[in-house]
Design an enzyme around this catalytic site. Sequence first.
Site, short mmCIF file in Angstrom:
data_model
loop_
_atom_site.label_atom_id
_atom_site.label_comp_id
_atom_site.label_asym_id
_atom_site.label_seq_id
_atom_site.Cartn_x
_atom_site.Cartn_y
_atom_site.Cartn_z
N HIS A 122 44.56 -50.88 -59.19
CA HIS A 122 45.63 -51.01 -60.18
C HIS A 122 46.76 -51.82 -59.56
O HIS A 122 46.94 -51.83 -58.33
CB HIS A 122 46.16 -49.63 -60.58
CG HIS A 122 45.21 -48.84 -61.41
ND1 HIS A 122 45.62 -47.76 -62.15
CD2 HIS A 122 43.87 -48.95 -61.63
CE1 HIS A 122 44.58 -47.24 -62.79
NE2 HIS A 122 43.51 -47.95 -62.47
N GLU A 132 49.92 -51.33 -59.30
CA GLU A 132 50.84 -50.57 -58.45
C GLU A 132 50.25 -50.31 -57.07
O GLU A 132 50.92 -50.46 -56.05
CB GLU A 132 51.17 -49.20 -59.08
CG GLU A 132 51.76 -49.26 -60.46
CD GLU A 132 50.72 -49.09 -61.56
OE1 GLU A 132 51.00 -48.32 -62.50
OE2 GLU A 132 49.65 -49.73 -61.49
N CYS A 150 49.73 -44.42 -64.11
CA CYS A 150 48.78 -43.34 -64.34
C CYS A 150 48.98 -42.28 -63.25
O CYS A 150 49.73 -42.50 -62.29
CB CYS A 150 47.35 -43.89 -64.32
SG CYS A 150 46.78 -44.37 -62.67
N CYS A 194 48.35 -43.64 -59.66
CA CYS A 194 49.41 -44.53 -59.18
C CYS A 194 50.70 -43.76 -58.91
O CYS A 194 51.39 -44.04 -57.94
CB CYS A 194 49.64 -45.67 -60.17
SG CYS A 194 48.24 -46.82 -60.24
#
Length: 153
Positions: A56, A58, A86, A89
């Site tokens: 992801h 992040e 999410c 993260c």
Amino acid sequence: MKEQRGFRSYMEIALEEARAAGARGEVPVGACVVRGGEVLARAGNRTREMSDPTAHAEVLAIRAACAAAGSERLIDADLYVTLEPCPMCAAAISAARVARLYYGAADPKSGGVAVGARIFAHPQCHHAPEVYDGIGAAEAEQLLKAFFASRRG
């Protein structure tokens, strides 16, 4: 959202990364890590490209920023991300000790900050950053809506 003196947003960098991710066929989410006015890292989603569900924006930005800083901690750093993180993260943000999280669009389906798991509100959370939402939300939402509409179409 609390008012900050001398605040300068770096959300445009995160939005650039989100647009680039979308152009690569990834879900258009982008992030950047800033400390003391210096951009330490920037990244967009690369889960498909890397065949890695943890890639992801992040997580990639945090990894690169930690490498640049030479530390597993990003004390006094800001993370800008186009979509509410999410739970995975959010846990990485906590583990890295990011000081401030700025995010654009809310994620009522998969968010881990304001909805869903609310990672930072758990007593087991060792560090909770200051959270500021809605920055660049309109463009972030539009990027996501256009991406998913093109997939359904």
